[in-house]
Scaffold this motif. Structure first.
Motif, PDB file in Angstrom:
ATOM      1  N   VAL A  86    -100.573  30.139   6.001  1.00  0.00           N
ATOM      2  CA  VAL A  86    -100.652  30.852   7.274  1.00  0.00           C
ATOM      3  C   VAL A  86    -101.845  30.385   8.102  1.00  0.00           C
ATOM      4  CG1 VAL A  86    -100.877  33.161   8.318  1.00  0.00           C
ATOM      5  CG2 VAL A  86     -99.486  32.849   6.266  1.00  0.00           C
ATOM      6  N   ARG A  87    -102.941  30.091   7.450  1.00  0.00           N
ATOM      7  CA  ARG A  87    -104.173  29.767   8.189  1.00  0.00           C
ATOM      8  C   ARG A  87    -104.608  28.317   8.025  1.00  0.00           C
ATOM      9  NH1 ARG A  87    -105.719  34.237  11.392  1.00  0.00           N
ATOM     10  NH2 ARG A  87    -107.790  33.320  11.442  1.00  0.00           N
ATOM     11  N   GLY A  88    -103.776  27.504   7.387  1.00  0.00           N
ATOM     12  CA  GLY A  88    -104.157  26.111   7.179  1.00  0.00           C
ATOM     13  C   GLY A  88    -102.921  25.236   7.117  1.00  0.00           C
ATOM     14  N   THR A  89    -102.911  24.295   6.196  1.00  0.00           N
ATOM     15  CA  THR A  89    -101.769  23.382   6.055  1.00  0.00           C
ATOM     16  C   THR A  89    -101.062  23.670   4.746  1.00  0.00           C
ATOM     17  OG1 THR A  89    -103.013  21.695   7.255  1.00  0.00           O
ATOM     18  CG2 THR A  89    -101.086  20.947   6.021  1.00  0.00           C
ATOM     19  N   ALA A  90     -99.786  24.016   4.829  1.00  0.00           N
ATOM     20  CA  ALA A  90     -99.032  24.342   3.618  1.00  0.00           C
ATOM     21  C   ALA A  90     -98.781  23.086   2.793  1.00  0.00           C
ATOM     22  CB  ALA A  90     -97.711  24.999   3.999  1.00  0.00           C
ATOM     23  N   ALA A  91     -98.962  23.219   1.481  1.00  0.00           N
ATOM     24  CA  ALA A  91     -98.704  22.082   0.593  1.00  0.00           C
ATOM     25  C   ALA A  91     -97.910  22.509  -0.635  1.00  0.00           C
ATOM     26  CB  ALA A  91    -100.018  21.436   0.166  1.00  0.00           C
TER      27      ALA A  91
ATOM     28  N   ASP B 174     -95.307  25.326  -2.874  1.00  0.00           N
ATOM     29  CA  ASP B 174     -94.126  26.163  -2.617  1.00  0.00           C
ATOM     30  C   ASP B 174     -94.550  27.532  -2.098  1.00  0.00           C
ATOM     31  OD1 ASP B 174     -92.510  24.127  -3.426  1.00  0.00           O
ATOM     32  OD2 ASP B 174     -91.981  25.012  -5.371  1.00  0.00           O
ATOM     33  N   GLN B 175     -95.596  28.101  -2.709  1.00  0.00           N
ATOM     34  CA  GLN B 175     -96.036  29.430  -2.290  1.00  0.00           C
ATOM     35  C   GLN B 175     -96.595  29.407  -0.861  1.00  0.00           C
ATOM     36  OE1 GLN B 175     -98.330  30.097  -6.036  1.00  0.00           O
ATOM     37  NE2 GLN B 175     -97.723  32.211  -5.756  1.00  0.00           N
ATOM     38  N   GLU B 176     -97.283  28.338  -0.547  1.00  0.00           N
ATOM     39  CA  GLU B 176     -97.824  28.230   0.816  1.00  0.00           C
ATOM     40  C   GLU B 176     -96.699  28.041   1.834  1.00  0.00           C
ATOM     41  OE1 GLU B 176    -102.105  26.369  -0.643  1.00  0.00           O
ATOM     42  OE2 GLU B 176    -100.565  25.041   0.187  1.00  0.00           O
ATOM     43  N   PHE B 177     -95.688  27.248   1.482  1.00  0.00           N
ATOM     44  CA  PHE B 177     -94.551  27.080   2.403  1.00  0.00           C
ATOM     45  C   PHE B 177     -93.795  28.395   2.584  1.00  0.00           C
ATOM     46  CE2 PHE B 177     -94.959  22.409   1.686  1.00  0.00           C
ATOM     47  CZ  PHE B 177     -95.022  22.035   3.026  1.00  0.00           C
ATOM     48  N   ALA B 178     -93.694  29.181   1.498  1.00  0.00           N
ATOM     49  CA  ALA B 178     -93.007  30.476   1.600  1.00  0.00           C
ATOM     50  C   ALA B 178     -93.785  31.404   2.538  1.00  0.00           C
ATOM     51  CB  ALA B 178     -92.865  31.102   0.211  1.00  0.00           C
ATOM     52  N   ALA B 179     -95.108  31.389   2.418  1.00  0.00           N
ATOM     53  CA  ALA B 179     -95.931  32.219   3.311  1.00  0.00           C
ATOM     54  C   ALA B 179     -95.767  31.762   4.753  1.00  0.00           C
ATOM     55  CB  ALA B 179     -97.393  32.157   2.883  1.00  0.00           C
ATOM     56  N   ARG B 180     -95.709  30.451   4.959  1.00  0.00           N
ATOM     57  CA  ARG B 180     -95.537  29.912   6.314  1.00  0.00           C
ATOM     58  C   ARG B 180     -94.178  30.337   6.897  1.00  0.00           C
ATOM     59  NH1 ARG B 180     -97.725  25.956   9.964  1.00  0.00           N
ATOM     60  NH2 ARG B 180     -99.562  26.510   8.743  1.00  0.00           N
ATOM     61  N   ARG B 181     -93.143  30.311   6.047  1.00  0.00           N
ATOM     62  CA  ARG B 181     -91.805  30.713   6.531  1.00  0.00           C
ATOM     63  C   ARG B 181     -91.793  32.181   6.948  1.00  0.00           C
ATOM     64  NH1 ARG B 181     -90.005  27.375   2.438  1.00  0.00           N
ATOM     65  NH2 ARG B 181     -89.752  29.084   0.973  1.00  0.00           N
TER      66      ARG B 181
END
Ligand SMILES: Cc1cc2nc3c(=O)[nH]c(=O)nc-3n(C[C@H](O)[C@H](O)[C@H](O)COP(=O)(O)O)c2cc1C
Length: 208
Positions: free
Chosen positions: A59-64, A66-73
């Protein structure tokens, strides 16, 4: 086509004060615009997760991951709902002098630099102008006047967060003294319903 985003954040069930009043606001908005499309986002029933070390960069940076991509989605989805709305109704009970953490978590996903706000010459510039918001505030005590005014961290906070993304046409409907007994609760609901009618009858203030 008009889009109304309906956000509830009470942890209580359908008879909660804010939920009853949110429903009243939606009924009245549909009365003036029967063709409006409604999107429901129930943060009380289905809260966005807190940002944690495994998801923060989504959400606050660059998703890399799976969990970060899910948060971004999820962030993208919540922002898309908000962007699509021309009217937003937010049910916001007072919890511990502020808002429920579920609503705070929603803001954590929605306030994104370059997407919903940006800085221009060091000053913040909200990117979601032109919407109207009706916030239903339910409170056990009395905060609109008297000594507790100074500990109202709910309304000023919400006003600031919404203004931060450029939403300044905000009406706060207060249902206060809910904890003072059944008569006070009934009076608060009636007063709030009148406030809602007034808000719905007031035309949208177009951003300059
Ligand atoms: C966890 C929690 C914290 C609360 N904190 C406050 C508070 O700080 N001040 C207050 O006046 N009422 C407080 N209340 C009372 C609620 O604001 C009041 O019951 C309100 O009607 C809740 O909205 P709802 O009926 O839509 O759930 C709190 C209630 C809960 C459940």
């Amino acid at each position: 086509m008009s889009n109304i985003l309906v956000i509830n954040s009470s942890a209580a069930g359908k008879d909660s004060v804010s939920r009853v009043l949110v429903a009243d606001a939606v009924t009245k908005l549909l009365g003036t615009n029967p063709a409006a499309r409604i999107t429901h986002r129930d943060l009380g029933e289905n809260p966005p997760p807190h940002l944690v070390s495994q998801t923060l960069n989504g959400v606050r940076g660059t998703a890399a991951t799976d969990q970060e991509f899910a948060a971004r989605r999820l962030s993208d989805e919540l922002i898309a709902e908000l962007k699509a709305a021309d009217t937003v109704v937010i049910g916001a009970p007072m919890y511990n002098f502020s808002v429920p953490t579920t609503l705070r978590a929603w803001f954590d996903h929605v306030l994104r630099a370059g997407v919903t706000f940006k800085y221009v010459d060091g000053a913040v510039h909200g990117l979601l102008a032109g919407k109207r918001v009706i916030v239903i505030e339910s409170r056990g005590g009395l905060y609109s006047e008297g000594p507790a005014q100074a500990i109202d961290f709910q309304e000023p906070y919400l006003r600031h967060l919404l203004g931060f993304v450029g939403i300044t046409d905000v009406t706060f409907v207060r249902a206060e003294k809910i904890g003072y007994g059944p008569e006070a609760r009934t009076a608060a609901l009636e007063s709030a319903k009148t406030q809602i009618s007034d808000a719905v009858d007031t035309p949208l203030v177009k951003a300059a």
